[in-house]
Design an enzyme around this catalytic site. Structure first.
Site, mmCIF file in Angstrom:
data_model
loop_
_atom_site.group_PDB
_atom_site.id
_atom_site.type_symbol
_atom_site.label_atom_id
_atom_site.label_comp_id
_atom_site.label_asym_id
_atom_site.label_seq_id
_atom_site.Cartn_x
_atom_site.Cartn_y
_atom_site.Cartn_z
ATOM 1 N N GLU A 3 8.605 -43.660 -13.028
ATOM 2 C CA GLU A 3 9.660 -43.289 -12.075
ATOM 3 C C GLU A 3 11.021 -43.682 -12.619
ATOM 4 O O GLU A 3 11.703 -44.538 -12.049
ATOM 5 C CB GLU A 3 9.392 -43.920 -10.698
ATOM 6 C CG GLU A 3 9.023 -45.387 -10.766
ATOM 7 C CD GLU A 3 8.696 -46.029 -9.418
ATOM 8 O OE1 GLU A 3 8.239 -45.320 -8.515
ATOM 9 O OE2 GLU A 3 8.904 -47.258 -9.306
ATOM 10 N N ARG A 6 17.871 -43.723 -14.364
ATOM 11 C CA ARG A 6 19.026 -43.684 -15.252
ATOM 12 C C ARG A 6 18.835 -42.737 -16.440
ATOM 13 O O ARG A 6 19.707 -41.926 -16.739
ATOM 14 C CB ARG A 6 19.309 -45.111 -15.789
ATOM 15 C CG ARG A 6 20.651 -45.242 -16.485
ATOM 16 C CD ARG A 6 20.810 -46.641 -17.100
ATOM 17 N NE ARG A 6 20.701 -47.724 -16.133
ATOM 18 C CZ ARG A 6 21.704 -48.216 -15.421
ATOM 19 N NH1 ARG A 6 22.920 -47.736 -15.579
ATOM 20 N NH2 ARG A 6 21.507 -49.204 -14.562
ATOM 21 N N CYS A 59 44.062 -52.952 -7.241
ATOM 22 C CA CYS A 59 44.848 -54.172 -7.437
ATOM 23 C C CYS A 59 43.912 -55.334 -7.738
ATOM 24 O O CYS A 59 43.838 -56.303 -6.965
ATOM 25 C CB CYS A 59 45.664 -54.468 -6.198
ATOM 26 S SG CYS A 59 46.566 -53.028 -5.628
ATOM 27 N N TYR A 104 23.925 -44.186 -11.333
ATOM 28 C CA TYR A 104 24.510 -45.467 -10.924
ATOM 29 C C TYR A 104 26.023 -45.440 -11.137
ATOM 30 O O TYR A 104 26.596 -46.362 -11.711
ATOM 31 C CB TYR A 104 23.883 -46.639 -11.700
ATOM 32 C CG TYR A 104 22.379 -46.715 -11.569
ATOM 33 C CD1 TYR A 104 21.796 -47.234 -10.411
ATOM 34 C CD2 TYR A 104 21.540 -46.258 -12.570
ATOM 35 C CE1 TYR A 104 20.416 -47.297 -10.271
ATOM 36 C CE2 TYR A 104 20.166 -46.322 -12.440
ATOM 37 C CZ TYR A 104 19.606 -46.834 -11.292
ATOM 38 O OH TYR A 104 18.243 -46.898 -11.158
HETATM 39 C C1 LIG Z 1 15.529 -48.943 -9.969
HETATM 40 C C2 LIG Z 1 14.102 -48.659 -10.007
HETATM 41 C C3 LIG Z 1 13.608 -47.606 -10.790
HETATM 42 C C4 LIG Z 1 14.487 -46.778 -11.695
HETATM 43 O O1 LIG Z 1 15.007 -47.556 -12.725
HETATM 44 P P1 LIG Z 1 15.887 -46.882 -13.892
HETATM 45 O O2 LIG Z 1 16.375 -48.041 -14.681
HETATM 46 O O3 LIG Z 1 16.986 -46.133 -13.226
HETATM 47 O O4 LIG Z 1 14.990 -45.986 -14.669
HETATM 48 C C5 LIG Z 1 12.269 -47.334 -10.727
HETATM 49 N N1 LIG Z 1 11.417 -48.067 -9.956
HETATM 50 C C6 LIG Z 1 11.864 -49.097 -9.208
HETATM 51 C C7 LIG Z 1 10.899 -49.861 -8.388
HETATM 52 C C8 LIG Z 1 13.206 -49.436 -9.221
HETATM 53 O O5 LIG Z 1 13.623 -50.480 -8.496
#
Ligand SMILES: *Cc1c(COP(=O)(O)O)cnc(C)c1O
Length: 368
Positions: free
Chosen positions: A249, A252, A318, A347
């Site tokens: 999953e 980024r 600022c 992000y």
């Molecule tokens: C943030 C997160 C992701 C995704 O992480 P990336 O660094 O964006 O690939 C996947 N699984 C869980 C549980 C997360 O907290």
């Protein structure tokens, strides 16, 4: 980013998302993964247009809050959803069941009991395993997931709760890893998880290996080696029969590359020997460099020669923290010049403190 397009936007700052490039990237990642399932972590960028562009090329979406659940279900009514994240409320758990999240990633024995009170569910137990990944940018231990004792406790409770079905283990242990390090971590996870799941009598085990595939902000052209990763991942559990369902999953590494924050220069000045380029907008729209402490890569899109000096690019806030890139080589910039910050597709806008100082919101453009 096409310089002519960036110069012609008219109003700055603006986010530009290249949906076609994003779809091509996701299609290639999906193809490289073979039998491994690809869920997109919505928290990286939940923009509805981005979700729709990704939908044909992912197997599902991972959501981490009731807000994401409702938004992704509304945007993609038929998507397979996995619901994770620490601190789920009863309302969110009930919502996940009502909106047909097909997997719930359980974070604690207490959360499991609260879920069991709400109705039937298919769960993965989130494991916090003592494996190390030496070059990780972030290590997701601490409050996330459960140690072996709590996992065993959950397995005992599930055995006594017929309407809760244990499907597998979820482990998102680190981020910022390249493909060899990710494969090494995957082998450690599956070699623990598969025998453990077999011992619990799980017949078609699933292992969600999380996200965290490396994105190198110092090299906008570098990519995670999806080909090697996808080809070698299934062999991490070759000995297991039947072969488990492996799922990842990432967020980024899917969306970072196809977003830009384009803006214009308002002022250039030298103060006590340091040159500052002040652009319209700032880290309240693009918090990524402040959050990660890096220089956001950028291109000057108005015609210029090669860099002649060093400057710090700041926004309109600022606060001395409003730095987009510090002491970087630039051509001699002037007000009206247009700068396109790259790698702003993950992000970026969605983690930014947009109301701070009440400047106008950026415009949004989608390339199809
Ligand atoms: C943030 C997160 C992701 C995704 O992480 P990336 O660094 O964006 O690939 C996947 N699984 C869980 C549980 C997360 O907290």
């Amino acid at each position: 980013m096409n310089p002519e397009f960036a110069r012609g936007l008219g109003r700055y700052p603006a986010y530009v998302y290249d949906l076609r490039g994003l779809a091509d990237h996701a299609r290639a990642v999906r193809a490289a993964l073979g039998p491994t399932e690809l869920f997109y972590a919505a928290k990286a960028n939940p923009d509805a247009e981005i979700l729709r562009a990704l939908a044909p090329h992912v197997d599902g979406v991972e959501v981490s809050s009731g807000g994401e659940l409702a938004h992704v279900r509304r945007t993609l009514p038929h998507a397979r959803l996995a619901f994770g994240g620490p601190g789920k409320t009863d309302e969110e758990l009930a919502q996940a069941l009502a909106l047909n999240a097909e997997r719930i990633h359980v974070e604690s024995p207490r959360e499991l009991s609260r879920l069991a009170d709400l109705g039937p569910a298919d769960v993965l137990l989130r494991a916090n395993l003592p494996f190390t990944a030496p070059n990780a940018v972030l290590t997701m231990s601490g409050p996330f997931g459960m140690d072996e004792e709590a996992l065993n406790e959950c397995a005992r409770r599930i055995a006594d709760t017929p309407h809760i079905t244990l499907r597998g283990v979820h482990a998102h242990l680190a981020s910022g890893l390249d493909a060899p390090a990710m494969l090494d971590l995957a082998r450690q996870i599956t070699s623990w998880a598969l025998p453990w799941l077999r011992a619990q009598g799980v017949r078609a085990p699933e292992v969600n290996l999380g996200g965290g595939m490396a994105v190198d902000y110092t090299d906008p052209h570098a990519r995670f080696d999806w080909t090697t990763y996808g080809a070698e991942l299934p062999s991490s559990s070759r000995q297991a029969l039947p072969p488990p369902v492996l799922r990842i999953e990432p967020g980024r590494a899917i969306t970072a590359y196809h977003g830009w924050y384009v803006t214009d220069v308002l002022d250039v000045k030298t103060t006590r020997g340091a040159t500052y380029v002040i652009v319209r907008g700032g880290t309240h729209h693009l918090r990524t460099p402040a959050a990660k402490g890096h220089d956001q890569p950028f291109d000057v899109v108005t015609p210029h020669g090669p860099p002649t000096t060093t400057a710090t690019l700041v926004g309109q806030l600022c606060t001395p923290k409003d730095v987009l890139a510090r002491e970087v080589p630039v051509p001699s910039l002037a007000p009206g010049d247009v700068v396109a910050f790259g790698m702003a597709g993950a992000y970026a806008w969605n983690i930014s403190h947009r109301d701070f100082l009440m400047h106008p919101a950026p415009a949004f453009h989608y390339l199809r």
